[in-house]
Scaffold this motif. Structure first.
Motif, PDB file in Angstrom:
ATOM      1  N   SER A  52      40.809  41.995  52.290  1.00 11.76           N
ATOM      2  CA  SER A  52      39.649  40.850  52.459  1.00 11.76           C
ATOM      3  C   SER A  52      38.364  41.502  52.890  1.00 11.76           C
ATOM      4  CB  SER A  52      40.077  40.170  53.240  1.00 11.76           C
ATOM      5  OG  SER A  52      40.729  39.175  52.484  1.00 11.76           O
ATOM      6  N   ALA A  53      38.339  42.529  54.485  1.00 13.08           N
ATOM      7  CA  ALA A  53      37.864  43.001  55.144  1.00 13.08           C
ATOM      8  C   ALA A  53      37.390  44.934  54.056  1.00 13.08           C
ATOM      9  CB  ALA A  53      38.121  43.891  56.306  1.00 13.08           C
ATOM     10  N   VAL A  54      37.766  44.946  53.129  1.00 15.26           N
ATOM     11  CA  VAL A  54      37.469  46.339  52.627  1.00 15.26           C
ATOM     12  C   VAL A  54      36.786  45.762  51.345  1.00 15.26           C
ATOM     13  CG1 VAL A  54      39.264  46.560  51.159  1.00 15.26           C
ATOM     14  CG2 VAL A  54      38.247  48.330  52.727  1.00 15.26           C
ATOM     15  N   GLU A  55      36.324  44.928  50.888  1.00 12.22           N
ATOM     16  CA  GLU A  55      36.206  44.518  49.893  1.00 12.22           C
ATOM     17  C   GLU A  55      34.581  43.215  50.488  1.00 12.22           C
ATOM     18  OE1 GLU A  55      39.765  43.176  47.157  1.00 12.22           O
ATOM     19  OE2 GLU A  55      39.535  41.599  47.847  1.00 12.22           O
ATOM     20  N   THR A  56      34.793  43.315  51.374  1.00 13.68           N
ATOM     21  CA  THR A  56      33.435  42.252  51.962  1.00 13.68           C
ATOM     22  C   THR A  56      32.399  43.554  51.943  1.00 13.68           C
ATOM     23  OG1 THR A  56      34.645  40.805  53.076  1.00 13.68           O
ATOM     24  CG2 THR A  56      32.615  41.192  53.797  1.00 13.68           C
ATOM     25  N   VAL A  57      33.362  45.318  52.842  1.00 13.82           N
ATOM     26  CA  VAL A  57      32.219  46.090  53.276  1.00 13.82           C
ATOM     27  C   VAL A  57      31.934  46.270  51.425  1.00 13.82           C
ATOM     28  CG1 VAL A  57      32.158  48.339  53.911  1.00 13.82           C
ATOM     29  CG2 VAL A  57      33.354  46.473  54.864  1.00 13.82           C
ATOM     30  N   ALA A  58      32.598  46.297  50.711  1.00 14.35           N
ATOM     31  CA  ALA A  58      32.697  47.682  49.267  1.00 14.35           C
ATOM     32  C   ALA A  58      31.289  45.998  49.112  1.00 14.35           C
ATOM     33  CB  ALA A  58      33.783  47.135  48.651  1.00 14.35           C
ATOM     34  N   GLU A  59      31.247  45.364  48.943  1.00 14.02           N
ATOM     35  CA  GLU A  59      30.051  44.038  48.548  1.00 14.02           C
ATOM     36  C   GLU A  59      28.925  44.719  49.205  1.00 14.02           C
ATOM     37  OE1 GLU A  59      30.506  39.737  48.835  1.00 14.02           O
ATOM     38  OE2 GLU A  59      31.834  39.551  46.684  1.00 14.02           O
ATOM     39  N   MET A  60      28.671  44.586  50.606  1.00 18.51           N
ATOM     40  CA  MET A  60      27.362  44.311  51.474  1.00 18.51           C
ATOM     41  C   MET A  60      26.987  46.149  50.889  1.00 18.51           C
ATOM     42  SD  MET A  60      29.267  43.157  54.609  1.00 18.51           S
ATOM     43  CE  MET A  60      27.164  42.953  55.492  1.00 18.51           C
ATOM     44  N   ALA A  61      28.300  46.919  51.498  1.00 18.80           N
ATOM     45  CA  ALA A  61      27.373  48.604  50.816  1.00 18.80           C
ATOM     46  C   ALA A  61      26.822  48.551  49.269  1.00 18.80           C
ATOM     47  CB  ALA A  61      28.783  49.655  50.570  1.00 18.80           C
ATOM     48  N   ALA A  62      27.345  47.904  48.555  1.00 17.78           N
ATOM     49  CA  ALA A  62      26.671  47.800  46.629  1.00 17.78           C
ATOM     50  C   ALA A  62      24.675  47.202  46.815  1.00 17.78           C
ATOM     51  CB  ALA A  62      27.345  47.102  45.989  1.00 17.78           C
ATOM     52  N   ILE A  63      25.391  45.937  46.972  1.00 12.43           N
ATOM     53  CA  ILE A  63      23.806  44.787  48.020  1.00 12.43           C
ATOM     54  C   ILE A  63      23.088  46.205  48.680  1.00 12.43           C
ATOM     55  CG2 ILE A  63      22.954  43.062  49.392  1.00 12.43           C
ATOM     56  CD1 ILE A  63      25.255  42.563  48.788  1.00 12.43           C
ATOM     57  N   GLY A  64      23.523  46.777  49.705  1.00 12.89           N
ATOM     58  CA  GLY A  64      22.644  47.604  50.526  1.00 12.89           C
ATOM     59  C   GLY A  64      22.601  48.541  49.453  1.00 12.89           C
ATOM     60  N   PHE A  65      23.138  49.191  48.800  1.00 10.61           N
ATOM     61  CA  PHE A  65      22.538  50.122  47.745  1.00 10.61           C
ATOM     62  C   PHE A  65      21.838  49.833  46.622  1.00 10.61           C
ATOM     63  CE2 PHE A  65      26.489  53.041  48.799  1.00 10.61           C
ATOM     64  CZ  PHE A  65      25.186  53.495  49.762  1.00 10.61           C
ATOM     65  N   GLY A  66      21.052  48.423  46.706  1.00 13.32           N
ATOM     66  CA  GLY A  66      20.229  48.135  45.544  1.00 13.32           C
ATOM     67  C   GLY A  66      21.327  47.729  43.994  1.00 13.32           C
ATOM     68  N   LEU A  67      22.289  48.258  44.378  1.00 10.48           N
ATOM     69  CA  LEU A  67      23.451  47.853  42.763  1.00 10.48           C
ATOM     70  C   LEU A  67      23.853  46.111  42.981  1.00 10.48           C
ATOM     71  CD1 LEU A  67      25.846  50.535  43.519  1.00 10.48           C
ATOM     72  CD2 LEU A  67      23.555  50.665  41.783  1.00 10.48           C
ATOM     73  N   PRO A  68      24.747  45.426  41.628  1.00 12.64           N
ATOM     74  CA  PRO A  68      25.028  44.384  42.207  1.00 12.64           C
ATOM     75  C   PRO A  68      25.738  44.132  42.580  1.00 12.64           C
ATOM     76  CG  PRO A  68      24.792  45.037  39.217  1.00 12.64           C
ATOM     77  CD  PRO A  68      24.055  45.972  40.353  1.00 12.64           C
ATOM     78  N   LYS A  69      26.401  43.566  43.430  1.00 13.33           N
ATOM     79  CA  LYS A  69      27.404  42.830  44.306  1.00 13.33           C
ATOM     80  C   LYS A  69      28.738  42.923  44.288  1.00 13.33           C
ATOM     81  CE  LYS A  69      29.263  38.343  46.299  1.00 13.33           C
ATOM     82  NZ  LYS A  69      29.135  36.865  46.499  1.00 13.33           N
ATOM     83  N   ASP A  70      28.738  43.111  43.189  1.00 14.81           N
ATOM     84  CA  ASP A  70      30.440  43.344  42.451  1.00 14.81           C
ATOM     85  C   ASP A  70      30.285  44.488  41.842  1.00 14.81           C
ATOM     86  OD1 ASP A  70      29.048  42.518  39.680  1.00 14.81           O
ATOM     87  OD2 ASP A  70      30.785  41.339  39.788  1.00 14.81           O
TER      88      ASP A  70
END
Length: 366
Positions: free
Chosen positions: A178-196
């Protein structure tokens, strides 16, 4: 330098309500604040390759319960542990004994050239042979029903005499997942990519709870290399706190950091798959595990208290699904470095990398 710490709580409080791929829609100040937090996650991963997070779902007690059981397992005789060895599955489930995995720095000429050019004070310890650590791989989460890479999606292995095994491994594994998937979502948003953008590729991928066991009673001399200088081949690696120091990481600027994971925190490191997906925007983080003076001090204290002298890492490897395609995503496809990261099936990439480090075993195959 201390590795930066990000509290995931503000994102976790609102993420269930995020149906879109963007955060602007949650409104004004809150949206801006969360966008800033996601931007920090992506910036730190890009600039350093390492990040500490606080996740209220992952407690120190959960980590301790898991390490207690793994200390008991690694303390079992070698012949017992070898019953859980699965070389025909490329050691991606069950146990990998010491002396099997060859560190990347011993076999990769490009890495060896970089080592020679590094200043002596930040140079890693040079291993003399295969790693001295044991490792256990436990798959967390569902397997794909249809895959070209069955050997990379094998059934988990449960050792005899550990009735609490599955429940303990899954309890800690799902929390780290759960923690690593949350970081993956946040990183995607931060990179300007879709959340998923990343998590959709991780769906049904191998998430491997992969504790290592390093025997400080047998190999407790300062300078002993348990895991030689290497990068991880997966997407992101997440570590809970170990009871013994010894993990050194290298930031993207070449700085060497002896990691101290604060109580209640988790360490995230970038792997080779996120490097591929971002066309080198993120670079796979290099690291090693070595017996230091601090390791020896902790071992002496543990010995006095009659505690285990197995150094157990609390590690989970989050992979992209084996049948998914690794290629630069979104605007990263326009990077001048994108040609260095051609489209490639994640399972093929993993098999190539495992062969280099001597984990593409064949024993037992018909």
């Amino acid at each position: 330098m201390e590795v930066p710490v990000i509290d995931l709580s503000p994102y976790l409080e609102i993420s269930p309500a995020l149906s879109s791929s963007r955060l602007e829609e949650v409104g004004d100040q809150l949206g801006a604040s969360l966008m800033g937090l996601c931007g920090e996650v992506s910036r730190i991963l890009r600039e350093t390759g390492a990040l500490m997070v606080k996740d209220p779902r992952c407690s120190a007690l959960d980590n301790d319960r898991f390490i207690d059981m793994m200390e008991k397992y690694f303390d079992a005789p070698p012949h017992f542990k070898r019953f859980q060895e699965r070389p025909h599955s490329h050691y991606q489930v069950g146990v990998t004994p010491e002396g099997i995995e060859v560190p990347k720095s011993l076999v990769d000429e490009e890495i060896q050239e970089k080592l020679k050019a590094m200043p002596e004070e930040v140079r890693p310890a040079i291993p003399k042979g295969p790693d001295l650590k044991w490792r256990y791989m436990w798959r967390v989460g569902p397997q794909p029903s249809n895959t070209r890479f069955k050997e990379l999606n094998s059934e988990p292995v449960i050792p005899d005499g550990f009735p609490e095994w599955k429940e303990t491994m899954d309890a800690w594994g799902y929390k780290m997942k759960s923690a690593v998937e949350t970081v993956a979502e946040m990183a995607a948003i931060g990179f300007g990519l879709p959340k998923d953008a990343f998590t959709s590729l991780m769906n049904q991928g191998p998430l491997l709870l992969a504790p290592t066991g390093s025997n400080l009673r047998q190999y407790g001399q300062e300078g002993t290399v348990f895991a030689g200088y290497h990068y991880d081949i997966n997407f992101l690696t997440i570590h809970g706190r170990s009871r013994f120091p010894g993990l050194n990481i290298w930031l993207r600027n070449g700085q060497k950091v002896e990691v101290k994971v604060p109580v209640g925190c988790l360490l995230i490191q970038t792997g080779k798959q996120i490097e591929w997906l971002t066309a080198g925007g993120c670079i796979a983080g290099m690291h090693e595990v070595v017996v230091t003076s601090r390791t020896m001090d902790a071992a002496a204290a543990a010995s006095k208290q009659n505690r285990s002298l197995w150094r157990v890492s609390s590690t989970l490897f989050a992979h992209i699904a084996t049948d998914a395609m690794l290629k630069p995503l979104g605007h990263f496809a326009d990077s001048p470095l994108a040609s260095k990261y051609p489209p490639m099936c994640a399972g093929e990439f993993v098999k190539q990398e495992l062969a280099v480090i001597n984990l593409k075993g064949s024993k037992g195959e018909s």
